[in-house]
Design a protein around this motif. Sequence first.
Motif: not given
Length: 527
Positions: A45-48, A151-152, A146, A156, A192, A149
């Motif tokens: 999972e990627i966070h901004p 998250s998709n 970012s 990504d 990122y 905010k």
Amino acid sequence: MDRSKLILLIHTVKYLRFKQIYYQLYYLIRNKFFKRKYTKQLKKEIHPLNWKDSFLYPNSFTKENKFTFLNLPHQFTDKIDWNYANFGKLWTYNLNYFDFLNQKDCSVNEGLALINDYIENEVNLKDGKEPYPISLRGINWIKFLSKNKISNIDIDQTLYNHYETLIHNLEYHLLGNHLLENGYSLLFGAYYFKDEVLYKISKRILIKELNEQILYDGAHFELSPMYHQILLHRLLDCINLVQNNLWKEDKLLLFLEKKAIKMISWLEEVTYHNGNIPMVNDSAYNIAPTSQQLFEYAIKLKLNWNKGNLMDSGYRMLKNESYELFVDVGDIGPKYQPGHAHSDTFSFELYVKNKPILVDPAISTYEKNDNRLKERGTAYHNTVKIGNQDQTQVWDGFRVAKRAKVIDLKEKESILEATHNGYKNLGVTHTRRFSFQESKILIKDTISKEINTEQVAFFHFHPDIKKVEISGAQIYLPNENVGIKFDNELLNLETENYEYALGFNKKKTAKKIKVYFKTTLSTTISI
């Protein structure tokens, strides 16, 4: 291929590095016979990131799918064609950069719609899959996601695969600013995705290329003030990224800050009081951030710099209460990457009371055409041409064969003198001597020996110079109260119109003076 074209090609290729030739062949063969797909699955999972823009780009996207790049507008009536090529490759590149995500007027929903449309057309992309637009687009997507905010996972995943494409297609065949942009973008991708591989490659590229590409006096080695601004902006973005996102604790941030400080010092030295930069080499208006925007950005990042000292870039800037004079007494740039160089040795620009008087005509196109050749040629700069020969052989869109080399440079407090060998095949050298006084500039041109070949000195006036009075060998600009007088073997003086570039695809007619002389010419500019 005829003999002359073969010789031109030899004099071009001989300056390339082995790495460039190797990667040209490697990518050509690999992509033809072993083309791979970049579809590695993103498994986390990627966070901004923490991101806040220092300034926004000018509007290039407006409602109803209308885009304007390089002063050329186009509205897509049905759906966006991300491969649209009617305005040339650079326009298509700009469409694929996605700068408009971070422009003044682009809502979050509009930005997401554009990204999703791009992803839906992924299989059809052409120019957008090249490493340079991937690099710029990656930074723009990461900034947009970012700061908002977002998250998709689908976005990504696409972005991750674009970076996978990039690391397997780094622009080692070009080097120069292209490879540096790859490195900048990989740093954003590394932060990122918290990706060690991207970080390792990025760090290696940035350290090596910034050490090589930023000269001792702080100039970017391709010697275009416009590209200097662009690359400095990207460097400041990288500093912003690292300062505000705690992930790595090493010495990279300190290294980046030191390079940025040198680049800022150089830019401050060459920026005119009115905020303009010299339009030398490939430079154009309204492409890069302004010097003032960059200075303010650096201050926000708490960067402190001292007054610069122009040296190995080959540029000199004299500023006093009467005038600002910018002079080029250096070689054309890196031997292996002169694609943005012009045949302009000893050319100069003159500003009086914050107004441009004698100027470099700048550029209006990157297309491979006669206009591009003309704008790079000697006759489009404030210097001397002998016969039909350019000092430096610029050809095609971004090629250079034989090059003028400065073989002697002398500097004193009020005198600057240099000699180049760009006409050595004619058996002569050209020496230009500048003498500076408080309200007067003396220029003396000397051809090393008498020859029958025509010798012409060019002087290009800014299009805002509306009135040019000529009397014999004297010129007077009544609105600016500037006089120019020519002495010594003056054979003839002619005026003609030329096209000054106000930006890409935007020109305005102005006046230029052609002074025909023999062996020596003395020019006195009184202010």
